[in-house]
Scaffold this active site. Structure first.
Site, PDB file in Angstrom:
ATOM      1  N   HIS A  46       0.831  -1.211   0.000  1.00  0.00           N
ATOM      2  CA  HIS A  46       0.000   0.000   0.000  1.00  0.00           C
ATOM      3  C   HIS A  46       0.868   1.264   0.000  1.00  0.00           C
ATOM      4  CE1 HIS A  46      -2.875   2.951   1.771  1.00  0.00           C
ATOM      5  NE2 HIS A  46      -3.708   2.292   0.989  1.00  0.00           N
ATOM      6  N   GLU A  66       1.321  -7.401   3.680  1.00  0.00           N
ATOM      7  CA  GLU A  66      -0.096  -7.254   4.013  1.00  0.00           C
ATOM      8  C   GLU A  66      -0.772  -8.613   4.178  1.00  0.00           C
ATOM      9  OE1 GLU A  66      -2.012  -4.478   1.296  1.00  0.00           O
ATOM     10  OE2 GLU A  66      -0.172  -3.300   1.213  1.00  0.00           O
TER      11      GLU A  66
HETATM   12  C1  LIG Z   1      -3.828  -2.105   2.823  1.00  0.00           C
HETATM   13  C2  LIG Z   1      -4.144  -0.753   3.355  1.00  0.00           C
HETATM   14  N1  LIG Z   1      -3.351  -0.220   4.285  1.00  0.00           N
HETATM   15  C3  LIG Z   1      -3.588   0.991   4.798  1.00  0.00           C
HETATM   16  C4  LIG Z   1      -4.667   1.747   4.389  1.00  0.00           C
HETATM   17  C5  LIG Z   1      -4.867   3.108   4.961  1.00  0.00           C
HETATM   18  O1  LIG Z   1      -5.839   3.079   5.932  1.00  0.00           O
HETATM   19  P1  LIG Z   1      -6.776   4.355   6.231  1.00  0.00           P
HETATM   20  O2  LIG Z   1      -7.773   4.421   5.122  1.00  0.00           O
HETATM   21  O3  LIG Z   1      -7.364   4.068   7.545  1.00  0.00           O
HETATM   22  O4  LIG Z   1      -5.876   5.548   6.242  1.00  0.00           O
HETATM   23  C6  LIG Z   1      -5.535   1.209   3.422  1.00  0.00           C
HETATM   24  C7  LIG Z   1      -6.744   1.877   2.925  1.00  0.00           C
HETATM   25  O5  LIG Z   1      -7.103   2.905   2.858  1.00  0.00           O
HETATM   26  C8  LIG Z   1      -5.268  -0.058   2.888  1.00  0.00           C
HETATM   27  O6  LIG Z   1      -6.034  -0.576   1.936  1.00  0.00           O
END
Ligand SMILES: Cc1ncc(COP(=O)(O)O)c(C=O)c1O
Length: 383
Positions: free
Chosen positions: A132, A173
């Site tokens: 991400h 992930e």
């Molecule tokens: C795999 C992953 N990590 C982190 C995030 C970030 O999280 P947040 O939307 O709470 O900032 C997201 C999505 O937005 C995500 O899909």
């Protein structure tokens, strides 16, 4: 940058079919989006368990605001950490069987804090190729540098671990946000242990969906949460809220409390939201029917994909992508679907690699079988 240069870059993006435009919905739920006075079936949200609009969670938010106010009024170390935050942390500790939890205003911030806070300056960050943006951005800032291993490829990771023996931290992930697939966590953990490389895991899309009581991807693989040095997950997906957290050992949490800039220099979560998220977790843990319904929808989606010969990427998660390739075509299909009452956003570069534009179907416990049937019959007509 000069305005003329911005205009030029915007025009280029538009020509490549890559311009992003904000669309304001009137109302969004796990099943339906109200947009321009029409109701469209929602196949793009992350409200996997339907908790974002669950009346008990809504009531908890209202009660939380009445009891504690809307804002936390400070960063956690100043005066932002209050009784509802601690109660939420305790709930997560019990759920995931960890010693300590730190709360963040978003999952993005939590990921940045985790990677930047826990990789030492003489350690290389080893990241999955499809990590991400929040992890990639942290890796770009890491003084020890980073390398990426091929997506979910343990052989590729193994080579990098050999190269950086004892001086590497691995980040990956539980479920990949744009592909919906997962690494073999049991083998990945074993490999990291072999090289004494701490594992930092983002389980944004696994928490709530997989494992007993929805405890996530590690639990589903038969692993304890401490198989990773630190676990990141967020409230904005299956838990139907907003914000993120790190779940870890007491020492790691203590260490992060000293140096995690996103924790120290940012306003703490709303206390009302903390009350709501605790309620949401309690429902997530106790209402197995939400996960059962979601899994049923995932299975039905795979069945329809086979029946209609519309091949999806391999995935057992709530994310079921249909690869289109060309960005213009993906946009066109998305627009045609919208005209027929289906909201399914096209995901394009740079979120996914160029020429790998896709329709990322996301599923929710709130969807009905007939919704999925309509999606696939309409897709078949269009493609
Ligand atoms: C795999 C992953 N990590 C982190 C995030 C970030 O999280 P947040 O939307 O709470 O900032 C997201 C999505 O937005 C995500 O899909």
């Amino acid at each position: 940058m000069q305005i003329a240069q911005m205009q030029q870059l915007l025009a280029e993006r538009e020509q490549a079919g890559l311009l992003r435009r904000l669309k304001t919905a009137q109302q969004v739920s796990g099943r339906v989006i109200r947009y321009q006075n029409r109701e469209l079936l929602n196949f793009s949200g992350n409200d996997y368990l339907g908790l974002a609009t669950e009346p008990k969670v809504v009531a908890a938010l209202q009660q939380g605001a009445a009891d504690y106010g809307v804002g936390s009024s400070g960063s956690p170390l100043v005066c932002g950490q209050q009784a509802p935050h601690q109660a939420l942390c305790d709930e997560i500790c019990d759920w995931l069987n960890v010693d300590a939890v730190l709360l963040f205003s978003s999952g993005f911030a939590a990921n940045q804090a985790m990677l930047l806070g826990l990789a030492a300056s003489d350690e290389t960050l080893l990241l999955d190729k499809l990590s991400h943006a929040s992890m990639i951005d942290a890796a770009l800032q890491h003084p020890g540098g980073y390398q990426r291993f091929l997506h979910n490829d343990l052989g590729s990771l193994h080579k990098l671990l050999q190269k950086h023996s004892n001086k590497a931290v691995v980040a990956t992930e539980g479920v990949f946000s744009m592909d919906g697939d997962s690494p073999d966590l049991a083998k990945l953990v074993e490999l990291c242990q072999q090289y004494q490389a701490p594992l930092l895991l983002d389980d944004a899309h696994g928490l709530g969906v997989f494992g007993p009581e929805g405890a996530g991807s590690l639990a589903a693989a038969g692993l304890a949460t401490d198989a990773s040095q630190c676990l990141m997950a967020n409230f904005g997906k299956a838990l139907g809220g907003q914000g993120g957290f790190l779940a870890t050992s007491a020492v790691v949490a203590d260490y992060l409390t000293q140096n995690a800039r996103h924790f120290i220099y940012s306003t703490a979560l709303s206390p009302a939201l903390a009350v709501a998220m605790r309620q949401s977790i309690q429902l997530c843990r106790s209402q197995q029917w939400r996960r059962d319904k979601l899994i049923e929808n995932i299975q039905y989606c795979r069945e329809l994909s086979a029946q209609f010969e519309l091949e999806l990427l391999p995935s057992t998660s709530a994310i079921q992508p249909l690869l289109i390739g060309d960005s213009h075509k993906a946009m066109w299909v998305s627009q045609q679907l919208a005209a027929k009452g289906i909201w399914l956003s096209a995901i394009r570069s740079p979120t996914v690699p160029l020429h790998q534009a896709r329709l990322r179907i996301t599923l929710s416990a709130l969807q009905q079988k007939q919704d999925l049937k309509l999606l696939f019959t309409t897709l078949k007509e269009l493609l």
